[in-house]
Design a protein around this motif. Sequence first.
Motif, mmCIF file in Angstrom:
data_model
loop_
_atom_site.group_PDB
_atom_site.id
_atom_site.type_symbol
_atom_site.label_atom_id
_atom_site.label_comp_id
_atom_site.label_asym_id
_atom_site.label_seq_id
_atom_site.Cartn_x
_atom_site.Cartn_y
_atom_site.Cartn_z
ATOM 1 N N UNK A 86 32.525 38.141 40.848
ATOM 2 C CA UNK A 86 33.640 38.323 39.909
ATOM 3 C C UNK A 86 33.362 39.392 38.841
ATOM 4 N N UNK A 87 32.380 40.247 39.085
ATOM 5 C CA UNK A 87 31.965 41.226 38.075
ATOM 6 C C UNK A 87 33.084 41.973 37.373
ATOM 7 N N UNK A 88 34.013 42.555 38.130
ATOM 8 C CA UNK A 88 35.107 43.312 37.502
ATOM 9 C C UNK A 88 36.452 42.768 37.978
ATOM 10 N N UNK A 89 36.667 41.514 37.741
ATOM 11 C CA UNK A 89 37.860 40.841 38.262
ATOM 12 C C UNK A 89 39.153 41.284 37.555
ATOM 13 N N UNK A 90 40.257 41.078 38.231
ATOM 14 C CA UNK A 90 41.611 41.291 37.703
ATOM 15 C C UNK A 90 42.544 40.474 38.596
ATOM 16 N N UNK A 91 43.802 40.282 38.186
ATOM 17 C CA UNK A 91 44.645 39.326 38.913
ATOM 18 C C UNK A 91 44.733 39.559 40.423
ATOM 19 N N UNK A 92 44.920 40.800 40.856
ATOM 20 C CA UNK A 92 45.044 41.052 42.292
ATOM 21 C C UNK A 92 43.750 40.707 43.037
ATOM 22 N N UNK A 93 42.646 40.950 42.383
ATOM 23 C CA UNK A 93 41.358 40.645 43.003
ATOM 24 C C UNK A 93 41.124 39.138 43.056
ATOM 25 N N UNK A 94 41.466 38.430 42.003
ATOM 26 C CA UNK A 94 41.300 36.978 42.017
ATOM 27 C C UNK A 94 42.160 36.379 43.131
ATOM 28 N N UNK A 95 43.369 36.895 43.299
ATOM 29 C CA UNK A 95 44.226 36.427 44.394
ATOM 30 C C UNK A 95 43.570 36.704 45.743
ATOM 31 N N UNK A 96 42.962 37.867 45.870
ATOM 32 C CA UNK A 96 42.277 38.219 47.111
ATOM 33 C C UNK A 96 41.072 37.323 47.376
ATOM 34 N N UNK A 97 40.324 37.016 46.305
ATOM 35 C CA UNK A 97 39.172 36.116 46.444
ATOM 36 C C UNK A 97 39.629 34.728 46.888
ATOM 37 N N UNK A 98 40.696 34.248 46.281
ATOM 38 C CA UNK A 98 41.212 32.920 46.588
ATOM 39 C C UNK A 98 41.687 32.852 48.038
ATOM 40 N N UNK A 99 42.440 33.857 48.459
ATOM 41 C CA UNK A 99 42.931 33.884 49.842
ATOM 42 C C UNK A 99 41.766 33.935 50.827
ATOM 43 N N UNK A 100 40.765 34.717 50.515
ATOM 44 C CA UNK A 100 39.630 34.865 51.426
ATOM 45 C C UNK A 100 38.808 33.575 51.495
ATOM 46 N N UNK A 101 38.538 32.968 50.353
ATOM 47 C CA UNK A 101 37.723 31.744 50.349
ATOM 48 C C UNK A 101 38.468 30.607 51.055
ATOM 49 N N UNK A 102 39.764 30.529 50.842
ATOM 50 C CA UNK A 102 40.566 29.513 51.517
ATOM 51 C C UNK A 102 40.509 29.697 53.034
ATOM 52 N N UNK A 103 40.653 30.927 53.460
ATOM 53 C CA UNK A 103 40.605 31.227 54.890
ATOM 54 C C UNK A 103 39.215 30.972 55.468
ATOM 55 N N UNK A 104 38.178 31.333 54.713
ATOM 56 C CA UNK A 104 36.801 31.075 55.173
ATOM 57 C C UNK A 104 36.597 29.580 55.403
ATOM 58 N N UNK A 105 37.093 28.777 54.478
ATOM 59 C CA UNK A 105 36.983 27.326 54.645
ATOM 60 C C UNK A 105 37.678 26.859 55.916
ATOM 61 N N UNK A 106 38.895 27.355 56.116
ATOM 62 C CA UNK A 106 39.656 26.944 57.297
ATOM 63 C C UNK A 106 38.953 27.347 58.587
ATOM 64 N N UNK A 107 38.389 28.549 58.573
ATOM 65 C CA UNK A 107 37.721 29.059 59.781
ATOM 66 C C UNK A 107 36.275 28.583 59.879
ATOM 67 N N UNK A 108 35.864 27.739 58.942
ATOM 68 C CA UNK A 108 34.485 27.218 58.897
ATOM 69 C C UNK A 108 33.447 28.326 58.827
ATOM 70 N N UNK A 109 33.771 29.366 58.063
ATOM 71 C CA UNK A 109 32.809 30.431 57.788
ATOM 72 C C UNK A 109 32.204 30.177 56.411
ATOM 73 N N UNK A 110 30.895 30.331 56.272
ATOM 74 C CA UNK A 110 30.267 30.084 54.965
ATOM 75 C C UNK A 110 30.637 31.164 53.940
ATOM 76 N N UNK A 111 30.666 30.756 52.683
ATOM 77 C CA UNK A 111 30.908 31.778 51.654
ATOM 78 C C UNK A 111 30.022 31.551 50.435
#
Lengths: 269, 269, 269
Positions: C69-94
């Motif tokens: 989260x070094x240089x976060x901003x709203x669009x990036x936080x949304x991207x992080x959230x979408x990616x982590x959610x998808x990683x969980x669903x696909x059972x990929x570690x994060x």
Amino acid sequence: MTNDLSQTTTDLFERMRATNPLVQCITNYVAMNYAANVLLAAGASPAMVHTPEESGEFAAIAGALTVNIGTLSPNWVAGMTAAATSANQARKPWVLDPVAHFATQYRRDATANLLKLNPNVIRGNASEIIALGGGQSAGQGVDSGDPVEQAEEAARALATTQNAIVAVTGEVDFVTDGTRSVRIAGGSDLMPKITAMGCALTALTGAYVAIAPDQPFEATIAALTNFAVVGEIAAKSANGPASFMTAFVDGLHNLDAQTFNANARITAQ
Amino acid sequence: MTNDLSQTTTDLFERMRATNPLVQCITNYVAMNYAANVLLAAGASPAMVHTPEESGEFAAIAGALTVNIGTLSPNWVAGMTAAATSANQARKPWVLDPVAHFATQYRRDATANLLKLNPNVIRGNASEIIALGGGQSAGQGVDSGDPVEQAEEAARALATTQNAIVAVTGEVDFVTDGTRSVRIAGGSDLMPKITAMGCALTALTGAYVAIAPDQPFEATIAALTNFAVVGEIAAKSANGPASFMTAFVDGLHNLDAQTFNANARITAQ
Amino acid sequence: MTNDLSQTTTDLFERMRATNPLVQCITNYVAMNYAANVLLAAGASPAMVHTPEESGEFAAIAGALTVNIGTLSPNWVAGMTAAATSANQARKPWVLDPVAHFATQYRRDATANLLKLNPNVIRGNASEIIALGGGQSAGQGVDSGDPVEQAEEAARALATTQNAIVAVTGEVDFVTDGTRSVRIAGGSDLMPKITAMGCALTALTGAYVAIAPDQPFEATIAALTNFAVVGEIAAKSANGPASFMTAFVDGLHNLDAQTFNANARITAQ
């Protein structure tokens, strides 16, 4: 043809350095610093101007535009579109680098829209060019999963369809305008181990087409030869990817026309 | 004055390193990594915090703020504005680096608005400072097209109008508060061949004004002298821009007060 | 346990290099280039894909996801959230790297929301881990103000609460799953003088958990050991932070299993 091209590209090299062309680079976050340092060392003047509020205005000032979709997002795609549209209107050449365009739907859509804006040069790795031609590539992320040779047919077809120069870079590079084709040897197997090497080459291609907008085929070959020659020299003193990078940027700065010409290995196909 | 300034800036150098000031840098994508490494090597603690959701809150925590418009866009301009406003309220000094502010209307407008927020220091190349004073510069992109000497009058006028320190950097640097002026010699002709060198210097100026907010003239001179001294040393072992960069960052880390003082070349005008 | 772990991590090292895992990195602007080069040199394939329009789709393709989260901003936080959610669903570690999460309200909120998405590994410096456990840290910006030892209790508690591996990196690293704990010695005191070193280590941790998703404790130890071993070697030839960086990336590229095993200094606690 080979000897002709060695001389033609050497002449373009000298002209590029003497002209110090202003190149607008809309590239990814990973590549921005390295691409700028590569352009400065090679003899060009980079300007990273991406936001739609100014990217179109700047494209009319710059000598050429380069667009790389490595870390795209909506504001950046809007900036790329505005810049490419303006470049077309101002009759400035522009270069497209469709990084991993096959990886997601968002990336496929963005690339399809950018292709409609008629890039003068398209540069990619083998997986990217194969996939642009509708083929099945082995690529997943940004690194190529295919050899260059396998992309040559797709490159020729794409060059014809798009009326553009297509460059496939890898162990031996391939450049075509759909009719004429060349291979360029050189470089180092450390180059794929350094991020943004391809992106920086796209930026340098912009510097060459800026000074020779009517010779995009020769300009593209000159840019790739510049990289291949310096890469080969840099590899001799490198202990790994990072010391290669240092030697490579120093080498771009120190290259002279005689060394360029003596080490260019361009073969007509 | 010269001897006094050599001693004063050497003292500031020692104090900066002992204090390890926290510097908020809102800078461009090209410069972020290099500026952070330059600050760390020089003895400061960089923090790249840009988004308006937190940039103002952070500016009240940091010792100083630096703002560079190299790759601006609406969210970043909002972040710069919030941070500069907060820095003013918290009486923290801030430094403005108006990269290529003359190139587009968007850039001109952003710069005009930032100037209203009273930066304590403005650092630019000759083309940028000439254009800020309303003059006709030879610059097109981010590289200067004018010699420093030609910007001295514009720098003095700008310093008076803005009630700020103005620094023009180039072959020989020039710093003025409108009344007093100095030139700083040193550096290397490889420095303009490395991207973000000026942006990194802006960041380092923030480190110095953070520890001497009541002496912005002397702090700015100290930052520029730090760069000039280390640049001259680094050039001795460099084979080109990239090995220069390595030697430069190493040199910032290894510099001691005696070497700083012995090599400072500050001349009152 | 020590000898076992040296062998286990050496095996993971060999497997990681043989597999060349695709690692999606959503990291900060400062770190992107360096983290990508570190992954390439170490033997992985980095992909910087951050925007919510594609970050989730890509997380299902990649072997692992890392979020910084070094240089976060709203669009990036949304991207992080979408990616982590998808990683969980696909059972990929994060892997989560909560840079300076205590510095502002915006950062605290973003981190709290990311923690709800169950990162498999959390890596931070001592100040960050202490503050995550609700303790009072001495950190202000991105640099740690606390020694690793002081964060060990907080790390164990956090590992238990989050059901995650927690890694605290510093002079001697500490890794725990809440029950088991190890310390890893090595590295160099130049490492905190280089920006994005921790961010790059987070990215490399992603490469290891990608190839051993069922052994996140051992994979995290392997990543940290990889850094510690190469850091110690690189320090021998470095004259400062920049030449260290060059030697470090070259060293990652040149490391073999024998050297890894011989220099690993992992101590069970």
